[in-house]
Write a protein that holds these residues in place. Structure first.
Motif, PDB file in Angstrom:
ATOM      1  N   GLU A  85       0.512  -1.501   0.359  1.00 40.78           N
ATOM      2  CA  GLU A  85      -0.208   0.031   0.186  1.00 40.78           C
ATOM      3  C   GLU A  85       0.691   1.084  -0.459  1.00 40.78           C
ATOM      4  OE1 GLU A  85       0.198  -1.578   4.272  1.00 40.78           O
ATOM      5  OE2 GLU A  85      -0.475  -2.080   2.360  1.00 40.78           O
ATOM      6  N   ASP A  86       1.931   1.152   0.340  1.00 39.37           N
ATOM      7  CA  ASP A  86       2.966   2.364   1.167  1.00 39.37           C
ATOM      8  C   ASP A  86       3.510   2.738  -0.917  1.00 39.37           C
ATOM      9  OD1 ASP A  86       2.744   2.927   3.616  1.00 39.37           O
ATOM     10  OD2 ASP A  86       5.092   1.509   3.485  1.00 39.37           O
ATOM     11  N   PHE A  95      -6.928   4.142  -4.753  1.00 35.62           N
ATOM     12  CA  PHE A  95      -6.803   2.776  -5.299  1.00 35.62           C
ATOM     13  C   PHE A  95      -7.933   2.085  -4.495  1.00 35.62           C
ATOM     14  CE2 PHE A  95      -4.653  -1.261  -6.459  1.00 35.62           C
ATOM     15  CZ  PHE A  95      -4.713  -1.393  -7.272  1.00 35.62           C
ATOM     16  N   ASN A  96      -8.435   1.552  -4.881  1.00 40.06           N
ATOM     17  CA  ASN A  96     -10.281   1.082  -4.129  1.00 40.06           C
ATOM     18  C   ASN A  96      -9.863  -0.818  -5.093  1.00 40.06           C
ATOM     19  OD1 ASN A  96     -10.797   2.965  -2.248  1.00 40.06           O
ATOM     20  ND2 ASN A  96     -11.493   3.510  -3.632  1.00 40.06           N
ATOM     21  N   SER A 109      -8.661  -0.543   0.544  1.00 38.66           N
ATOM     22  CA  SER A 109      -8.127   0.689  -0.196  1.00 38.66           C
ATOM     23  C   SER A 109      -6.771   1.310   0.216  1.00 38.66           C
ATOM     24  CB  SER A 109      -9.269   1.382   0.306  1.00 38.66           C
ATOM     25  OG  SER A 109      -8.783   2.207   2.035  1.00 38.66           O
ATOM     26  N   LEU A 110      -5.902   1.981  -0.009  1.00 33.49           N
ATOM     27  CA  LEU A 110      -5.094   2.740   0.554  1.00 33.49           C
ATOM     28  C   LEU A 110      -4.579   2.576   2.319  1.00 33.49           C
ATOM     29  CD1 LEU A 110      -3.889   4.539  -2.576  1.00 33.49           C
ATOM     30  CD2 LEU A 110      -3.234   2.169  -1.837  1.00 33.49           C
ATOM     31  N   SER A 111      -5.990   3.288   2.568  1.00 33.88           N
ATOM     32  CA  SER A 111      -6.210   3.175   3.910  1.00 33.88           C
ATOM     33  C   SER A 111      -7.031   2.280   4.540  1.00 33.88           C
ATOM     34  CB  SER A 111      -6.792   5.085   4.070  1.00 33.88           C
ATOM     35  OG  SER A 111      -8.131   4.605   3.847  1.00 33.88           O
ATOM     36  N   ASN A 112      -6.742   1.659   3.958  1.00 32.60           N
ATOM     37  CA  ASN A 112      -7.903   0.133   4.785  1.00 32.60           C
ATOM     38  C   ASN A 112      -7.999  -1.273   4.712  1.00 32.60           C
ATOM     39  OD1 ASN A 112      -9.635  -1.157   6.641  1.00 32.60           O
ATOM     40  ND2 ASN A 112     -11.748  -1.211   5.256  1.00 32.60           N
TER      41      ASN A 112
END
Length: 164
Positions: A85-86, A95-96, A109-112
């Motif tokens: 993800e980084d 990005f999902n 997602s990038l945060s989840n």
């Protein structure tokens, strides 16, 4: 000059001998290749999806979809994780990934980047949809080829860290 001529004659003689030996039947008589897939009763078998987003430009939006197949040999709780993800966040502003397995839908997602779910043993077609937007100033690794994107494992088993 004489030494060079003798060396050249020696090389021709050796090459002729090797060629003659090949003509006489010397050489490999068989080749072998194989791939062992080891499974046990607690594992899953996976036929992965290969997703190619193609050539992208800054600011570009798009989506892609693919299917994979997973055979769960054991019912239970599993975890699915979005890898890198980084790295992805350096290239994409959005990005999902939506994953549907049986009657379960998971969105990462990038945060989840991870989720857990329960599943019954069996064979499943996994539907994967990616929605993305390329950053206006992408940086980092801008050329990726067949890098692992999603990983699945029994809940609590964190061997996926070796894939990051």
């Amino acid at each position: 000059m004489k030494a060079l001529l003798i060396g050249l004659i020696a090389m021709v003689a050796i090459a002729t001998a090797v060629f003659a030996a090949g003509m006489e039947g010397y050489g490999p008589i068989a080749y072998i290749s194989y791939h062992v897939i080891y499974t046990n009763s607690t594992s899953v078998e996976i036929v992965p999806a290969y997703i190619n987003l193609g050539n992208l430009t800054p600011g570009m939006k798009g989506n892609a979809s693919a299917t994979a197949t997973i055979i769960f040999h054991k019912s239970g709780e599993y975890e699915i994780k979005l890898l890198h993800e980084d790295k992805l966040s350096d290239v994409f502003s959005e990005f999902n990934v939506t994953i549907t397995i049986g009657n379960k839908t998971i969105t990462l997602s990038l945060s989840n980047d991870e989720a857990s779910f329960n599943i019954t043993a069996g064979k499943y077609t996994v539907y994967i949809k990616i929605f993305y937007q390329v950053s206006t100033h992408p940086e980092g690794d801008l050329n990726v080829k067949q890098e692992p994107l999603l990983i699945i494992h029994p809940h609590g088993d964190h061997d996926e860290d070796s894939q990051d």
